[in-house]
Design a protein around this motif. Structure first.
Motif, PDB file in Angstrom:
ATOM      1  N   SER A 104      30.305  49.058  23.166  1.00 19.91           N
ATOM      2  CA  SER A 104      30.378  48.956  24.497  1.00 19.91           C
ATOM      3  C   SER A 104      30.777  47.697  25.356  1.00 19.91           C
ATOM      4  CB  SER A 104      29.398  49.564  25.184  1.00 19.91           C
ATOM      5  OG  SER A 104      28.214  48.925  24.998  1.00 19.91           O
ATOM      6  N   LEU A 105      31.628  47.543  26.165  1.00 13.32           N
ATOM      7  CA  LEU A 105      31.922  46.459  26.837  1.00 13.32           C
ATOM      8  C   LEU A 105      31.497  46.263  28.363  1.00 13.32           C
ATOM      9  CD1 LEU A 105      33.375  43.626  27.078  1.00 13.32           C
ATOM     10  CD2 LEU A 105      35.641  45.007  27.637  1.00 13.32           C
ATOM     11  N   GLU A 106      30.722  45.100  28.484  1.00 13.83           N
ATOM     12  CA  GLU A 106      30.760  45.006  30.374  1.00 13.83           C
ATOM     13  C   GLU A 106      31.239  43.713  30.642  1.00 13.83           C
ATOM     14  OE1 GLU A 106      26.870  44.311  33.308  1.00 13.83           O
ATOM     15  OE2 GLU A 106      26.489  44.626  31.242  1.00 13.83           O
ATOM     16  N   LEU A 107      32.420  43.925  31.352  1.00 14.09           N
ATOM     17  CA  LEU A 107      33.134  42.884  31.975  1.00 14.09           C
ATOM     18  C   LEU A 107      33.309  42.809  33.318  1.00 14.09           C
ATOM     19  CD1 LEU A 107      35.521  40.611  31.429  1.00 14.09           C
ATOM     20  CD2 LEU A 107      37.061  42.566  31.045  1.00 14.09           C
ATOM     21  N   PRO A 108      32.657  41.939  34.230  1.00 17.50           N
ATOM     22  CA  PRO A 108      32.147  41.843  35.667  1.00 17.50           C
ATOM     23  C   PRO A 108      33.440  41.508  36.306  1.00 17.50           C
ATOM     24  CG  PRO A 108      31.143  39.946  34.638  1.00 17.50           C
ATOM     25  CD  PRO A 108      31.881  40.867  33.646  1.00 17.50           C
ATOM     26  N   ALA A 109      34.822  41.805  35.998  1.00 16.71           N
ATOM     27  CA  ALA A 109      36.030  41.347  36.854  1.00 16.71           C
ATOM     28  C   ALA A 109      36.673  42.489  37.624  1.00 16.71           C
ATOM     29  CB  ALA A 109      36.999  40.825  35.834  1.00 16.71           C
ATOM     30  N   ASP A 110      37.111  42.135  38.959  1.00 16.30           N
ATOM     31  CA  ASP A 110      37.678  42.994  39.603  1.00 16.30           C
ATOM     32  C   ASP A 110      39.236  43.299  39.618  1.00 16.30           C
ATOM     33  OD1 ASP A 110      35.405  43.699  40.810  1.00 16.30           O
ATOM     34  OD2 ASP A 110      35.877  42.481  42.546  1.00 16.30           O
ATOM     35  N   ALA A 111      39.787  41.991  38.940  1.00 18.33           N
ATOM     36  CA  ALA A 111      41.375  42.117  38.915  1.00 18.33           C
ATOM     37  C   ALA A 111      41.688  41.562  37.476  1.00 18.33           C
ATOM     38  CB  ALA A 111      41.946  41.189  39.989  1.00 18.33           C
ATOM     39  N   GLY A 130      40.388  48.731  39.262  1.00 20.47           N
ATOM     40  CA  GLY A 130      39.548  49.967  39.878  1.00 20.47           C
ATOM     41  C   GLY A 130      39.935  51.388  39.028  1.00 20.47           C
ATOM     42  N   GLY A 131      39.002  51.749  38.371  1.00 20.97           N
ATOM     43  CA  GLY A 131      39.254  52.961  37.955  1.00 20.97           C
ATOM     44  C   GLY A 131      40.289  53.243  36.529  1.00 20.97           C
ATOM     45  N   GLY A 132      40.832  52.075  36.205  1.00 20.15           N
ATOM     46  CA  GLY A 132      41.706  52.155  35.289  1.00 20.15           C
ATOM     47  C   GLY A 132      41.455  51.753  33.830  1.00 20.15           C
ATOM     48  N   ALA A 133      42.256  51.674  32.786  1.00 20.81           N
ATOM     49  CA  ALA A 133      41.736  51.425  31.485  1.00 20.81           C
ATOM     50  C   ALA A 133      41.096  50.149  31.220  1.00 20.81           C
ATOM     51  CB  ALA A 133      43.045  51.428  30.494  1.00 20.81           C
ATOM     52  N   PHE A 134      41.330  49.129  32.143  1.00 25.41           N
ATOM     53  CA  PHE A 134      40.594  47.931  32.092  1.00 25.41           C
ATOM     54  C   PHE A 134      39.423  47.624  32.874  1.00 25.41           C
ATOM     55  CE2 PHE A 134      44.889  45.718  30.878  1.00 25.41           C
ATOM     56  CZ  PHE A 134      44.860  46.549  29.770  1.00 25.41           C
ATOM     57  N   ASP A 135      38.743  48.659  33.653  1.00 25.59           N
ATOM     58  CA  ASP A 135      37.698  48.751  34.303  1.00 25.59           C
ATOM     59  C   ASP A 135      36.491  48.833  33.534  1.00 25.59           C
ATOM     60  OD1 ASP A 135      35.778  48.738  36.387  1.00 25.59           O
ATOM     61  OD2 ASP A 135      36.649  50.457  37.369  1.00 25.59           O
ATOM     62  N   PHE A 136      35.525  47.680  33.197  1.00 25.50           N
ATOM     63  CA  PHE A 136      34.630  47.633  32.509  1.00 25.50           C
ATOM     64  C   PHE A 136      33.352  46.935  33.268  1.00 25.50           C
ATOM     65  CE2 PHE A 136      37.767  48.152  29.218  1.00 25.50           C
ATOM     66  CZ  PHE A 136      37.373  49.082  28.412  1.00 25.50           C
ATOM     67  N   ARG A 137      33.509  47.169  34.424  1.00 24.57           N
ATOM     68  CA  ARG A 137      32.336  46.572  35.413  1.00 24.57           C
ATOM     69  C   ARG A 137      31.204  47.343  35.176  1.00 24.57           C
ATOM     70  NH1 ARG A 137      35.885  46.980  41.042  1.00 24.57           N
ATOM     71  NH2 ARG A 137      36.183  49.133  40.079  1.00 24.57           N
ATOM     72  N   SER A 138      31.332  48.582  34.914  1.00 27.01           N
ATOM     73  CA  SER A 138      29.935  49.341  34.219  1.00 27.01           C
ATOM     74  C   SER A 138      30.254  49.420  32.776  1.00 27.01           C
ATOM     75  CB  SER A 138      29.579  50.606  34.910  1.00 27.01           C
ATOM     76  OG  SER A 138      29.601  50.480  36.326  1.00 27.01           O
ATOM     77  N   LEU A 154      34.801  50.701  24.338  1.00 26.24           N
ATOM     78  CA  LEU A 154      35.956  50.415  24.335  1.00 26.24           C
ATOM     79  C   LEU A 154      36.970  51.415  23.688  1.00 26.24           C
ATOM     80  CD1 LEU A 154      35.355  46.750  22.757  1.00 26.24           C
ATOM     81  CD2 LEU A 154      36.759  47.331  24.881  1.00 26.24           C
ATOM     82  N   GLY A 155      36.593  52.027  22.774  1.00 26.22           N
ATOM     83  CA  GLY A 155      37.524  53.040  22.441  1.00 26.22           C
ATOM     84  C   GLY A 155      38.667  52.305  21.912  1.00 26.22           C
ATOM     85  N   ASP A 156      39.972  53.361  22.010  1.00 24.65           N
ATOM     86  CA  ASP A 156      41.102  52.621  21.348  1.00 24.65           C
ATOM     87  C   ASP A 156      42.049  51.793  22.301  1.00 24.65           C
ATOM     88  OD1 ASP A 156      42.351  54.552  23.088  1.00 24.65           O
ATOM     89  OD2 ASP A 156      43.108  55.714  21.528  1.00 24.65           O
ATOM     90  N   VAL A 157      41.480  51.409  23.394  1.00 22.31           N
ATOM     91  CA  VAL A 157      42.115  50.704  24.300  1.00 22.31           C
ATOM     92  C   VAL A 157      42.456  49.198  23.886  1.00 22.31           C
ATOM     93  CG1 VAL A 157      40.035  49.586  25.404  1.00 22.31           C
ATOM     94  CG2 VAL A 157      42.059  49.709  26.847  1.00 22.31           C
ATOM     95  N   LYS A 158      43.675  48.849  24.084  1.00 21.45           N
ATOM     96  CA  LYS A 158      44.335  47.521  23.729  1.00 21.45           C
ATOM     97  C   LYS A 158      44.163  46.537  24.906  1.00 21.45           C
ATOM     98  CE  LYS A 158      46.917  49.292  19.873  1.00 21.45           C
ATOM     99  NZ  LYS A 158      48.511  49.387  19.305  1.00 21.45           N
TER     100      LYS A 158
END
Length: 304
Positions: free
Chosen positions: A167-174, A192-200, A204-208
């Motif tokens: 699991s990834l926590e990445l506190p970035a908005d953009a 926001g809400g996309g594949a790269f939203d790891f603010r919570s 990771l799953g298979d996201v690249k």
């Protein structure tokens, strides 16, 4: 060569740093790897642990102009037509100081057809009970102003499970969208809400991912943190200060051979191709210096 590596230790932490590109070759907490390491000889795979300066990431076509003069760096990523990760990776580094839990390595980036300024670059690695702290400092010892950017390049290891299960926590908005072929900047996008939203934190799953992130949440001291956790409860945290407004994250995908071995987390002072865009580029005047720090620490099931 003799004396290439320096071994450091403090409490449960141990590290190996090397004159090869000023890199962090190993970092362990007890018997657990916190970064993807590499062999004591040969090429450094995937730029693991190196110091990228005087620009991080890609410089399109290897050419740029500064103060009205053209410069051309060697294209070392020919498949994408880019000069990748700066000039320090090609310079000879020396061990300037060495102790049981601390080492200082340095190199010189000369002025010439690739770069307008002359830089003395040092990286200090120190171990404590809080983990590994890195400090990179550049001094312009030349007679002309110089553009500057920098990043460390560690691949973090959360634990024994495959990266997809971390699991990834990445506190970035953009993040900076890039072209699919050359990975060059296109424009800013919101996570926001996309594949790269790891603010919570989430799996990771298979996201690249191979993108630069910004608009980063920080604490009252200006510190930001990325956390990567294994299902077993172990993990690793990378913390950096306000001097790094960007962070590159890469899931380590490779078209051939073992991939997704670790998660690259690279605090950056500027985004990719900043020598063209000028975004957050540091302009070092003669005699001026720039310093930036980061910390990598283990997370345990009890503390994390």
């Amino acid at each position: 060569m003799p004396g290439t590596d320096v071994h450091l230790a403090h409490g449960p932490y141990s590290a190996v740093v090397t004159r090869r590109a000023g890199a962090l070759r190993e970092l362990r907490h007890g018997n657990r790897d916190l970064v993807v390491g590499f062999a004591p000889e040969g090429n450094i795979p995937d730029y693991r642990g190196v110091i990228c300066a005087p620009w991080p990431n890609r410089l399109a076509d290897g050419t740029y102009a500064y103060a009205g003069k053209p410069y051309a760096a060697t294209v070392n990523e020919p498949e994408r037509g880019a000069a990748l990760h700066g000039l320090a990776i090609h310079q000879p580094w020396e061990v300037l100081e060495e102790a049981a839990d601390r080492a200082v390595l340095g190199c010189r980036i000369p002025a010439g057809p690739e770069y307008p300024g002359e830089l003395d670059l040092t990286v200090t690695y120190s171990l404590s009970g809080d983990g590994l702290r890195g400090t990179v400092r550049a001094v312009n010892t030349g007679s002309a102003a110089a553009p500057y950017g920098v990043c460390p390049h560690p691949y973090l290891v959360a634990g024994p499970s495959p990266l997809d299960d971390w699991s990834l926590e990445l506190p970035a908005d953009a993040y900076l969208e890039v072209t699919p072929d050359r990975l060059l900047p296109v424009g800013m996008r919101q996570v926001g809400g996309g594949a790269f939203d790891f603010r919570s934190p989430r799996r990771l799953g298979d996201v690249k991912i191979d993108h630069a992130f910004t608009d980063i949440s920080r604490d009252g001291h200006g510190l930001a943190r990325v956390r990567v956790l294994d299902p077993s409860g172990t993990g690793v945290e990378l913390e950096w200060g306000a001097e790094w407004p960007w962070v590159q994250v890469h899931t380590g995908d490779k078209p051939v051979g073992p991939d997704r071995l670790g998660l690259a987390v690279e605090p950056m002072t500027c985004p990719p191709d900043a020598l063209h865009s000028g975004t957050d580029l540091v302009h070092l005047q003669p005699g001026a210096s720039h310093s930036a720090e980061w910390t990598i620490r283990a997370l345990t099931p009890q503390a994390g």
